[in-house]
Scaffold this motif. Structure first.
Motif, PDB file in Angstrom:
ATOM      1  N   ASP A 184     -42.758 -37.407  31.796  1.00 26.22           N
ATOM      2  CA  ASP A 184     -41.589 -36.720  32.367  1.00 26.22           C
ATOM      3  C   ASP A 184     -40.286 -37.446  32.025  1.00 26.22           C
ATOM      4  OD1 ASP A 184     -43.199 -34.785  33.496  1.00 26.22           O
ATOM      5  OD2 ASP A 184     -43.332 -35.769  35.458  1.00 26.22           O
ATOM      6  N   ASN A 185     -40.309 -38.756  32.099  1.00 22.59           N
ATOM      7  CA  ASN A 185     -39.101 -39.534  31.778  1.00 22.59           C
ATOM      8  C   ASN A 185     -38.702 -39.362  30.316  1.00 22.59           C
ATOM      9  OD1 ASN A 185     -38.929 -40.507  34.392  1.00 22.59           O
ATOM     10  ND2 ASN A 185     -40.064 -42.391  33.950  1.00 22.59           N
ATOM     11  N   SER A 186     -39.697 -39.386  29.415  1.00 24.33           N
ATOM     12  CA  SER A 186     -39.411 -39.223  27.990  1.00 24.33           C
ATOM     13  C   SER A 186     -38.901 -37.814  27.693  1.00 24.33           C
ATOM     14  CB  SER A 186     -40.669 -39.516  27.164  1.00 24.33           C
ATOM     15  OG  SER A 186     -41.054 -40.875  27.289  1.00 24.33           O
ATOM     16  N   LEU A 187     -39.528 -36.823  28.296  1.00 29.09           N
ATOM     17  CA  LEU A 187     -39.092 -35.439  28.071  1.00 29.09           C
ATOM     18  C   LEU A 187     -37.672 -35.211  28.590  1.00 29.09           C
ATOM     19  CD1 LEU A 187     -42.333 -33.409  28.912  1.00 29.09           C
ATOM     20  CD2 LEU A 187     -41.214 -33.625  26.684  1.00 29.09           C
ATOM     21  N   GLU A 188     -37.336 -35.848  29.695  1.00 35.92           N
ATOM     22  CA  GLU A 188     -35.992 -35.696  30.250  1.00 35.92           C
ATOM     23  C   GLU A 188     -34.931 -36.218  29.282  1.00 35.92           C
ATOM     24  OE1 GLU A 188     -33.454 -36.796  34.311  1.00 35.92           O
ATOM     25  OE2 GLU A 188     -35.479 -37.584  34.020  1.00 35.92           O
ATOM     26  N   ILE A 189     -35.232 -37.322  28.600  1.00 37.18           N
ATOM     27  CA  ILE A 189     -34.293 -37.877  27.612  1.00 37.18           C
ATOM     28  C   ILE A 189     -34.022 -36.847  26.522  1.00 37.18           C
ATOM     29  CG2 ILE A 189     -34.007 -39.636  25.827  1.00 37.18           C
ATOM     30  CD1 ILE A 189     -35.707 -41.515  27.576  1.00 37.18           C
ATOM     31  N   ILE A 190     -35.084 -36.212  26.021  1.00 36.39           N
ATOM     32  CA  ILE A 190     -34.945 -35.241  24.937  1.00 36.39           C
ATOM     33  C   ILE A 190     -34.240 -33.986  25.433  1.00 36.39           C
ATOM     34  CG2 ILE A 190     -36.182 -33.868  23.236  1.00 36.39           C
ATOM     35  CD1 ILE A 190     -36.349 -36.894  22.790  1.00 36.39           C
ATOM     36  N   ARG A 191     -34.620 -33.494  26.617  1.00 34.11           N
ATOM     37  CA  ARG A 191     -34.043 -32.251  27.148  1.00 34.11           C
ATOM     38  C   ARG A 191     -32.551 -32.388  27.435  1.00 34.11           C
ATOM     39  NH1 ARG A 191     -39.111 -31.413  31.298  1.00 34.11           N
ATOM     40  NH2 ARG A 191     -40.574 -30.414  29.822  1.00 34.11           N
ATOM     41  N   ASN A 192     -32.146 -33.595  27.786  1.00 33.48           N
ATOM     42  CA  ASN A 192     -30.728 -33.819  28.096  1.00 33.48           C
ATOM     43  C   ASN A 192     -29.876 -34.032  26.848  1.00 33.48           C
ATOM     44  OD1 ASN A 192     -31.209 -33.599  30.843  1.00 33.48           O
ATOM     45  ND2 ASN A 192     -31.454 -35.809  31.145  1.00 33.48           N
ATOM     46  N   ALA A 193     -30.534 -34.181  25.718  1.00 33.13           N
ATOM     47  CA  ALA A 193     -29.806 -34.410  24.461  1.00 33.13           C
ATOM     48  C   ALA A 193     -29.494 -33.079  23.783  1.00 33.13           C
ATOM     49  CB  ALA A 193     -30.632 -35.292  23.533  1.00 33.13           C
ATOM     50  N   ASP A 194     -28.497 -33.103  22.954  1.00 33.40           N
ATOM     51  CA  ASP A 194     -28.083 -31.900  22.224  1.00 33.40           C
ATOM     52  C   ASP A 194     -28.857 -31.811  20.910  1.00 33.40           C
ATOM     53  OD1 ASP A 194     -26.788 -29.631  21.411  1.00 33.40           O
ATOM     54  OD2 ASP A 194     -24.998 -30.689  20.697  1.00 33.40           O
ATOM     55  N   VAL A 195     -30.131 -31.483  21.009  1.00 30.05           N
ATOM     56  CA  VAL A 195     -30.953 -31.361  19.809  1.00 30.05           C
ATOM     57  C   VAL A 195     -31.893 -30.178  19.969  1.00 30.05           C
ATOM     58  CG1 VAL A 195     -32.621 -33.022  20.761  1.00 30.05           C
ATOM     59  CG2 VAL A 195     -32.660 -32.517  18.321  1.00 30.05           C
ATOM     60  N   LYS A 196     -31.978 -29.385  18.942  1.00 30.66           N
ATOM     61  CA  LYS A 196     -32.852 -28.218  18.956  1.00 30.66           C
ATOM     62  C   LYS A 196     -34.244 -28.651  18.507  1.00 30.66           C
ATOM     63  CE  LYS A 196     -33.449 -23.584  17.037  1.00 30.66           C
ATOM     64  NZ  LYS A 196     -32.938 -22.568  16.070  1.00 30.66           N
ATOM     65  N   THR A 197     -35.182 -28.658  19.459  1.00 29.97           N
ATOM     66  CA  THR A 197     -36.540 -29.100  19.141  1.00 29.97           C
ATOM     67  C   THR A 197     -37.501 -27.940  18.925  1.00 29.97           C
ATOM     68  OG1 THR A 197     -37.111 -29.256  21.486  1.00 29.97           O
ATOM     69  CG2 THR A 197     -36.267 -31.243  20.423  1.00 29.97           C
ATOM     70  N   SER A 198     -37.036 -26.700  19.118  1.00 33.73           N
ATOM     71  CA  SER A 198     -37.929 -25.564  18.905  1.00 33.73           C
ATOM     72  C   SER A 198     -38.173 -25.373  17.416  1.00 33.73           C
ATOM     73  CB  SER A 198     -37.329 -24.299  19.512  1.00 33.73           C
ATOM     74  OG  SER A 198     -36.062 -24.037  18.938  1.00 33.73           O
ATOM     75  N   LEU A 199     -39.203 -24.603  17.085  1.00 35.41           N
ATOM     76  CA  LEU A 199     -39.538 -24.372  15.685  1.00 35.41           C
ATOM     77  C   LEU A 199     -38.417 -23.612  14.989  1.00 35.41           C
ATOM     78  CD1 LEU A 199     -43.316 -23.436  16.075  1.00 35.41           C
ATOM     79  CD2 LEU A 199     -42.234 -25.667  15.932  1.00 35.41           C
ATOM     80  N   THR A 200     -38.262 -23.866  13.691  1.00 34.28           N
ATOM     81  CA  THR A 200     -37.137 -23.290  12.953  1.00 34.28           C
ATOM     82  C   THR A 200     -37.361 -21.831  12.597  1.00 34.28           C
ATOM     83  OG1 THR A 200     -38.082 -24.091  10.874  1.00 34.28           O
ATOM     84  CG2 THR A 200     -36.491 -25.515  11.977  1.00 34.28           C
TER      85      THR A 200
END
Length: 558
Positions: free
Chosen positions: A296-312
């Motif tokens: 959960d802590n790691s996912l929160e870091i990614i979710r709070n960042a401005d990066v598109k992680t969904s498939l292209t």
């Protein structure tokens, strides 16, 4: 007959060589091998240390001009079996030399239990990495003026203090019930009670190190005190007449007075075995467990960042139709003797990877199937693209032998076989592909492709196996390096392997973590000007690890 190619340098009338060349020649002499020796004469002295060597007792040829297939294939040392087959890497080369010498009684135990000594690659085996990378690096760069001994010597001393790895441990422990004289088995040699290839590599390295600090047969008293088990093993090795005779290739042994005035110290290391499969094997202190709180802590870091992680988007497959009915039986997974339970999914997986390769490839291209296994992907590509050259690269000899049989049946003349780890392949190529290359291997494939400005088509696997090693660190992209630290990233990798089924509560989270890891890979390639497509295989159910990364460099116009 097989030919082994080795580095060699000339200083006036004498020759010097890197440690890999010396170990290979030592093994050839020990095994009384008649393999043809081809020295590649270096024109510039490399940065690492070179050592004086006597090659007069070997039948050899020194090449001034390096043949193209040698220069553009693999790192030295390597063996050319024939015009289509290569073996590269120190351990793989030495194993092949020994295998061709097994008719000699003294060679029969060198490959260990089930001929598995140093068989695993250095990325997954601590023991192979110690013998092929760590102790070799010590000999390349150590400081002779330092009073601190190399860390590798400290680690080996600890290894020799650990219980022997016994493959018949149950039989041994049961026998203790009937014999009061039985004791806990101790190391006589590096892997147990008989000499192995590991002993040869380690002995040559330690001998040369000691020789360079003016110690060979007469040890410094302080070193004996801090390395008692290594000294006991070393004494046993050097008293072996065959070992002693082989040392003549390095220099003639002389009585050298030990420099007892130097007060050597030993680095502090963890007291543990170097065996990958040993219960006391090397383990990081910060071993990562996938606790939900950490995820959960790691996912929160990614979710709070401005990066598109969904498939292209949808999978990149081009416009070419793919008809299995047009492909010969021996080029299909069924012809590769795949179990019936896996056939349908393997057909679907291969079709997903073949389509982008066919769309990108041009006549004359060199296509490398990294971690090829028995060649399911590479053989189909070789058949469908007869004007391209295909390389099957795999470190398991048994798997490559199966591929060779299929290629022979299909009479394909555009396939070459490289038995080596990824990092030993140095050839030029245009397209790199991999189907379910585990963990670090996928990133090594992408790294190789980026270095050669080649396209890549990768379906990753084993996200939980990604880990820092001697040539790969995580995260991969600059964006993620600035966003998340290593341990939190590894937690996401472990969670990404929890893609079970649609009814499992962890599956959705697992796929989110997969997207994060592969987005990091996409961003790394984009830093080098690649256009990267990240999608899912069709149908998605053909494998739980169903992502496909297609990277196209700017030099390729489609």
């Amino acid at each position: 007959m097989e030919k082994v190619f080795l580095d060699l340098y000339q200083l006036s009338e004498s020759y010097t060589a890197p440690i890999e060349t010396i170990i290979t020649l030592f093994t050839i002499k020990y095994c009384e091998s008649d393999i043809k020796i081809k020295f590649i004469k270096g024109k510039n002295k490399p940065q690492e240390k070179l050592y004086n060597i006597d090659i007069s007792t070997f039948r050899h040829e020194i090449l001034e001009d390096v043949p193209q297939d040698v220069a553009n294939s693999c790192a030295l040392p390597h063996i050319i079996v024939n015009e289509h087959s290569y073996i590269a890497g120190l351990c793989a080369t030495l194993r092949e030399i020994i295998k061709q010498s097994l008719t000699n009684d003294h060679c029969q135990g060198l490959l260990g239990f089930k001929d598995s000594c140093l068989l695993a690659c250095s990325e997954v085996s601590v023991w192979t990495k110690f013998c092929e990378v760590d102790i070799i690096s010590t000999l390349k760069f150590f400081d002779v003026n330092s009073n601190e001994l190399p860390v590798t010597l400290a680690r080996y001393e600890c290894h020799m203090s650990q219980p022997v790895r016994l493959h018949n441990l149950y039989k041994y422990t049961m026998s203790k019930k009937f014999s009061k004289t039985c004791k806990t088995p101790e190391h006589i040699y590096a892997e147990g009670s008989t000499i192995s290839l590991a002993d040869i590599i380690i002995f040559v390295c330690i001998y040369i190190f000691l020789d360079n600090i003016n110690i060979t047969r007469v040890w410094n008293e302080k070193i004996i005190e801090i390395l008692p088990l290594t000294f006991k093993w070393y004494t046993r090795m050097i008293q072996d007449e065959r070992i002693f005779e082989c040392l003549t290739i390095i220099e003639e042994l002389k009585e050298i007075e030990s420099d007892n005035s130097r007060n050597y110290i030993l680095p502090v290391v963890q007291n543990q075995s170097l065996y990958k499969s040993d219960p006391k094997r090397y383990k990081p202190r910060n071993r990562i467990f996938t606790r939900q709180e950490d995820i959960d802590n790691s996912l929160e870091i990614i979710r709070n960042a401005d990066v598109k992680t969904s498939l292209t988007g949808v999978i990149f497959a081009g416009d070419d139709n793919f008809d299995w009915l047009e492909i010969p039986f021996d080029a299909t997974p069924e012809g590769g003797a795949l179990p019936i339970s896996r056939l349908k999914r393997k057909f679907e997986q291969l079709e997903n990877l073949c389509k982008p390769v066919i769309s990108i490839a041009k006549d004359g291209d060199i296509i490398v199937d990294f971690c090829s296994g028995s060649g399911h992907l590479g053989i189909i590509i070789a058949y469908l693209l007869p004007r391209c050259n295909v390389i099957l690269l795999e470190n398991k000899e048994e798997s490559l032998n199966k591929a060779k049989e299929r290629v022979k049946k299909l009479q394909l003349n555009n396939v070459k076989f490289f038995q080596c780890n990824l990092d030993y392949f140095k050839g030029n190529f245009n397209i790199g592909m991999s189907l379910h290359a585990c963990g670090v291997a996928t990133d090594l494939v992408i790294q190789h492709c980026i270095r050669r400005n080649a396209a890549f088509i990768c379906c990753p696997c084993c996200y939980g196996s990604v880990h820092d090693c001697h040539h790969i660190t995580y995260p991969r992209s600059e964006f993620f390096k600035n966003l998340i630290e290593n341990r939190s990233y590894m937690v996401l990798g472990h969670a990404a392997d929890q893609t079970h089924d649609v009814y499992n509560a962890k599956t959705k989270q697992g796929y989110e973590c997969m997207e994060i890891i592969d987005t990091d890979r996409r961003l790394q390639a984009e830093q080098f000007g690649y256009k990267v497509h990240l999608g899912k295989l069709v149908p998605e159910t053909c494998t739980p690890k169903n992502h496909l990364l297609v990277g196209i460099p700017s030099s390729i116009r489609l």
